[in-house]
Enzyme design. Structure first.
Site, mmCIF file in Angstrom:
data_model
loop_
_atom_site.group_PDB
_atom_site.id
_atom_site.type_symbol
_atom_site.label_atom_id
_atom_site.label_comp_id
_atom_site.label_asym_id
_atom_site.label_seq_id
_atom_site.Cartn_x
_atom_site.Cartn_y
_atom_site.Cartn_z
ATOM 1 N N ARG A 190 0.022 4.759 0.118
ATOM 2 C CA ARG A 190 -0.790 5.560 0.011
ATOM 3 C C ARG A 190 -0.246 6.657 0.898
ATOM 4 O O ARG A 190 0.112 5.838 2.109
ATOM 5 C CB ARG A 190 -2.449 5.542 -0.335
ATOM 6 C CG ARG A 190 -2.725 4.581 -1.416
ATOM 7 C CD ARG A 190 -4.359 4.237 -0.799
ATOM 8 N NE ARG A 190 -4.132 3.438 -0.318
ATOM 9 C CZ ARG A 190 -5.128 2.864 0.017
ATOM 10 N NH1 ARG A 190 -6.641 3.165 -0.913
ATOM 11 N NH2 ARG A 190 -5.524 1.601 0.999
ATOM 12 N N ASP A 217 0.594 -1.285 -0.111
ATOM 13 C CA ASP A 217 -0.046 -0.120 0.080
ATOM 14 C C ASP A 217 0.606 1.501 -0.196
ATOM 15 O O ASP A 217 1.808 1.388 1.297
ATOM 16 C CB ASP A 217 -1.020 -0.021 1.179
ATOM 17 C CG ASP A 217 -2.241 1.142 0.981
ATOM 18 O OD1 ASP A 217 -1.838 2.247 0.595
ATOM 19 O OD2 ASP A 217 -2.736 1.070 1.701
#
Length: 223
Positions: A142, A140
């Site tokens: 982000r 991930d």
């Protein structure tokens, strides 16, 4: 505002443009929104705020950080729950009053082409996180620093977060936002996305109670 998660100073973002836009969805739901663009976001991407409704006096706005998903949001892919989550979030935020941040973070930050490469590996048996790792990419990628900048520019310091993802709340709190509570989304399981949803629960502790039987399950505001 200071990013205490990664120890870097965040410049102050400012509002660039506010534009009223009537939203219309395929199931007939319609609502008036205000779309807001920004100057000075740290990653230089064209993230967008969708302002919906007005919170009642004495209440904090309901906020969702929604990562862009072309396959789910636009084409209605059943391999994820992104499209139904977007549709749900718009209505729930409009009823309560708040903001949906539409973040240009396709594929949890790895981009569209890499996401489709990961899909191919998922078809060979890897889960969504293992597929990213097999491509040499983060599970991930982000970073919610731009989201914190956007909320600050909109004058939002305290909020309830519409999300099943504990990392979103943790990052926002680390960036100085007062996330008072995390409000779960509905469950949108189909025969195609149950492995994806299960991986989110097992790998990243999403608070997502999965139904025993797959099949589309619509959200209910009274649930």
């Amino acid at each position: 505002m200071r990013d205490t998660v990664q120890g870097r100073d965040l410049p102050t973002a400012t509002v660039r443009t506010r534009v009223p836009v009537p939203l219309r969805f395929g199931d007939g739901y319609a609502v008036d929104a205000e779309l807001v663009t920004f100057h000075g976001l740290t990653d230089g991407r064209e993230h967008l705020a969708v302002v919906l409704g007005t919170p009642a006096a004495g209440t904090v706005p309901l906020v969702r950080l929604h990562s862009e998903c072309l396959t789910g949001d636009v084409f209605g892919s059943a391999r994820c729950d992104c499209g139904p989550q977007l549709r749900e979030a718009v209505e729930r935020i409009a009823e309560r009053g708040g903001v949906l941040l539409y973040l240009r973070q396709e594929g949890r930050g790895i981009g569209l082409y890499n996401k489709l490469d990961a899909y191919a590996l998922q078809d060979e048996g890897l889960d969504t996180y293992a597929a990213n790792a097999a491509l040499g990419l983060p599970e991930d990628a982000r970073d919610y620093a731009p989201a914190a900048q956007m909320l600050e520019a909109l004058g939002i310091g305290a909020l309830d977060l519409l999300s099943n993802n504990p990392d979103k709340a943790a990052q926002l709190r680390g960036l100085g936002l007062d996330v008072q509570s995390r409000v779960p989304t509905g469950v949108f399981a189909t025969e195609h996305n149950v492995p994806y949803l299960r991986a989110k629960v097992l790998q990243t502790q999403h608070t997502l109670p999965l139904p025993e039987l797959p099949g589309q399950q619509r959200w209910s505001s009274t649930a």
